[in-house]
Design a protein around this motif. Structure first.
Motif, PDB file in Angstrom:
ATOM      1  N   ASN A  18       0.835  -1.215   0.000  1.00 45.91           N
ATOM      2  CA  ASN A  18       0.000   0.000   0.000  1.00 45.91           C
ATOM      3  C   ASN A  18       0.863   1.255   0.000  1.00 45.91           C
ATOM      4  N   TYR A  19       1.973   1.185   0.699  1.00 48.88           N
ATOM      5  CA  TYR A  19       2.904   2.328   0.703  1.00 48.88           C
ATOM      6  C   TYR A  19       3.502   2.519  -0.703  1.00 48.88           C
ATOM      7  N   ALA A  20       3.874   1.402  -1.327  1.00 51.37           N
ATOM      8  CA  ALA A  20       4.420   1.482  -2.699  1.00 51.37           C
ATOM      9  C   ALA A  20       3.378   2.080  -3.651  1.00 51.37           C
ATOM     10  N   LEU A  21       2.106   1.715  -3.469  1.00 49.29           N
ATOM     11  CA  LEU A  21       1.037   2.266  -4.328  1.00 49.29           C
ATOM     12  C   LEU A  21       0.893   3.772  -4.105  1.00 49.29           C
ATOM     13  N   SER A  22       1.012   4.195  -2.837  1.00 44.49           N
ATOM     14  CA  SER A  22       0.877   5.634  -2.561  1.00 44.49           C
ATOM     15  C   SER A  22       2.038   6.412  -3.191  1.00 44.49           C
ATOM     16  N   LEU A  23       3.223   5.799  -3.209  1.00 41.97           N
ATOM     17  CA  LEU A  23       4.368   6.461  -3.866  1.00 41.97           C
ATOM     18  C   LEU A  23       4.136   6.534  -5.380  1.00 41.97           C
TER      19      LEU A  23
END
Ligand SMILES: NC(=O)c1ccc[n+]([C@@H]2O[C@H](COP(=O)([O-])OP(=O)(O)OC[C@H]3O[C@@H](n4cnc5c(N)ncnc54)[C@H](OP(=O)(O)O)[C@@H]3O)[C@@H](O)[C@H]2O)c1
Length: 376
Positions: A18-23
């Motif tokens: 999810n963090y990678a998607l937000s980036l």
């Protein structure tokens, strides 16, 4: 989501992805016609080593940013990447090779790259080099994020967003055609942010006549969208319209389906307006041809900001991919007051289009409901 500090401990693999998607979302508007991609490197305890995202078209991909920020600490790490690493030489060398060279042990991929020259090839390259690879973590969010890229790649057509601001009783203008302003300041600022990451903004002759809009992003965003008027024969657009008067800020295309008056056409062209003529087409045929042309120009995102007339053509022809509907807590009534979507419409409720990947957000007093269109 804010950028997290090195050493941050994630509770689960899903949280890392999810963090990678937000980036990845930080690249929207900057990377097209490439897809937005995010990458995160963590150690065996899921502590953040480094991260990165595809920041701009033509520049290094997300994995390469993360790997170079990690340096030696990439050895033995786990990589979470929203899209399959590429395996071909494009504007940059293959990312799969960079991942292997960095000594990464395990790779979690959100979804496969739909590009026919990649799909599965990046994964295969990693597996052949002995890395452990899994695909599909947060897969539906990863797919949704690259849906516009997928559409352009596979159909050569842009992703069509529609936006409207309506009252709680479902009108986009009063019975007299007055619509300024249904939504509040915060909503309108969000519309400008949306415009600033589009390749094109489309409106119809009715909105041009009623509102004389500029259709620019104010303040400007990462892209300068071309502004497009869809008209029958071009007679609705004059040199006095705000669109023509602001030609130094963004280009304007006039799209017609009947031959325009020669003198009028030349005057508009001399002022800098591009005329696209799809003579003899129906209303929906005109839009199909326009979208084909925009796809040829490698445009990924088109935003339609129009009245019920053009929206009706788009919905009847099932040409809408994503809706952004602002709902303001106001009621104006009136049988003749315009709804957001006209056209023929559907006969039966089960055939109704609905939304997937829905989000609901507040902007001041207004609610914005967005989502990808799922046909009934
Ligand atoms: N609240 C909001 O979010 C919002 C946003 C935009 C507009 N509006 C309001 O909507 C009203 C205007 O609505 P509208 O329906 O008249 O405007 P529209 O949808 O912007 O334009 C429709 C017009 O475009 C022409 N047209 C040319 N080619 C077309 C095609 N392929 N498909 C559909 N139409 C085509 C139609 O003429 P032909 O019949 O000759 O084809 C028709 O006159 C205004 O009151 C405006 O303020 C509200």
């Amino acid at each position: 989501m804010d950028r997290l500090p090195v050493g941050h401990a994630f509770a689960s693999d899903t949280e890392v992805m999810n963090y990678a998607l937000s980036l990845a979302r930080r690249g929207l508007g900057y990377v097209e016609p490439n897809p937005p991609v995010g990458a995160v490197l963590v150690d065996a305890e899921r502590r953040l080593i480094a991260d990165g995202w595809h920041t701009r078209y033509g520049e290094p991909h997300a994995e390469v940013h993360a790997i170079s920020a990690a340096g030696d600490r990439a050895t033995g790490a786990q990589l979470f990447v929203t899209l399959e690493p590429c395996c071909h030489f494009g504007k940059t060398p293959p990312c799969a090779d960079a991942v292997i060279r960095a000594g990464i042990q395990q790779v979690h991929v959100g979804c496969l790259d739909p590009a026919p020259h990649v799909s599965g090839g990046g994964i295969q390259r990693l597996k052949e080099a002995g890395l452990t690879v899994s695909v599909g973590l947060c897969g539906s969010q990863a797919e949704a994020l690259i849906a516009p890229f997928r559409k352009l790649m596979l159909t050569n057509r842009p992703w069509v967003h529609v936006k409207w601001a309506m009252t709680l009783d479902g009108r986009i203008a009063t019975r007299t055609g007055h619509s300024k302003w249904i939504s509040g300041e915060e909503s309108r600022a969000e519309v400008h942010r949306l415009r600033g990451r589009m390749d094109a903004i489309l409106t119809g002759a009715g909105t041009l006549r009623a509102d004389d809009p500029q259709l620019t992003a104010r303040p400007p965003g990462p892209r300068v969208p071309v502004r497009i008027i869809v008209d029958r024969d071009g007679s609705s657009l004059s040199l006095q319209h705000a669109l023509v008067r602001t030609l130094d800020e963004a280009p304007v295309i006039l799209c017609v389906r009947e031959t325009p008056d020669d003198y009028h056409r030349v005057r508009l062209e001399e002022a800098g307006v591009e005329v696209l003529a799809f003579i003899g087409d129906s209303r929906s045929g005109q839009i199909h041809r326009l979208l084909e042309e925009l796809g040829r120009r490698k445009q990924t995102h088109v935003l339609v900001e129009a009245g019920a007339g053009l929206m009706g053509t788009l919905f009847d022809a099932a040409l809408v991919d994503e809706v952004h509907a602002f709902v303001a807590p106001k009621m104006i009534g009136g049988t003749d007051a315009m709804p957001p979507v006209g056209g023929l419409g559907l006969a039966e409720i089960p055939a109704a289009a609905s939304l997937t990947n829905r989000t609901v957000r507040f902007f001041g007093e207004d609610v914005l409901i967005s989502g990808h269109v799922k046909r009934g």
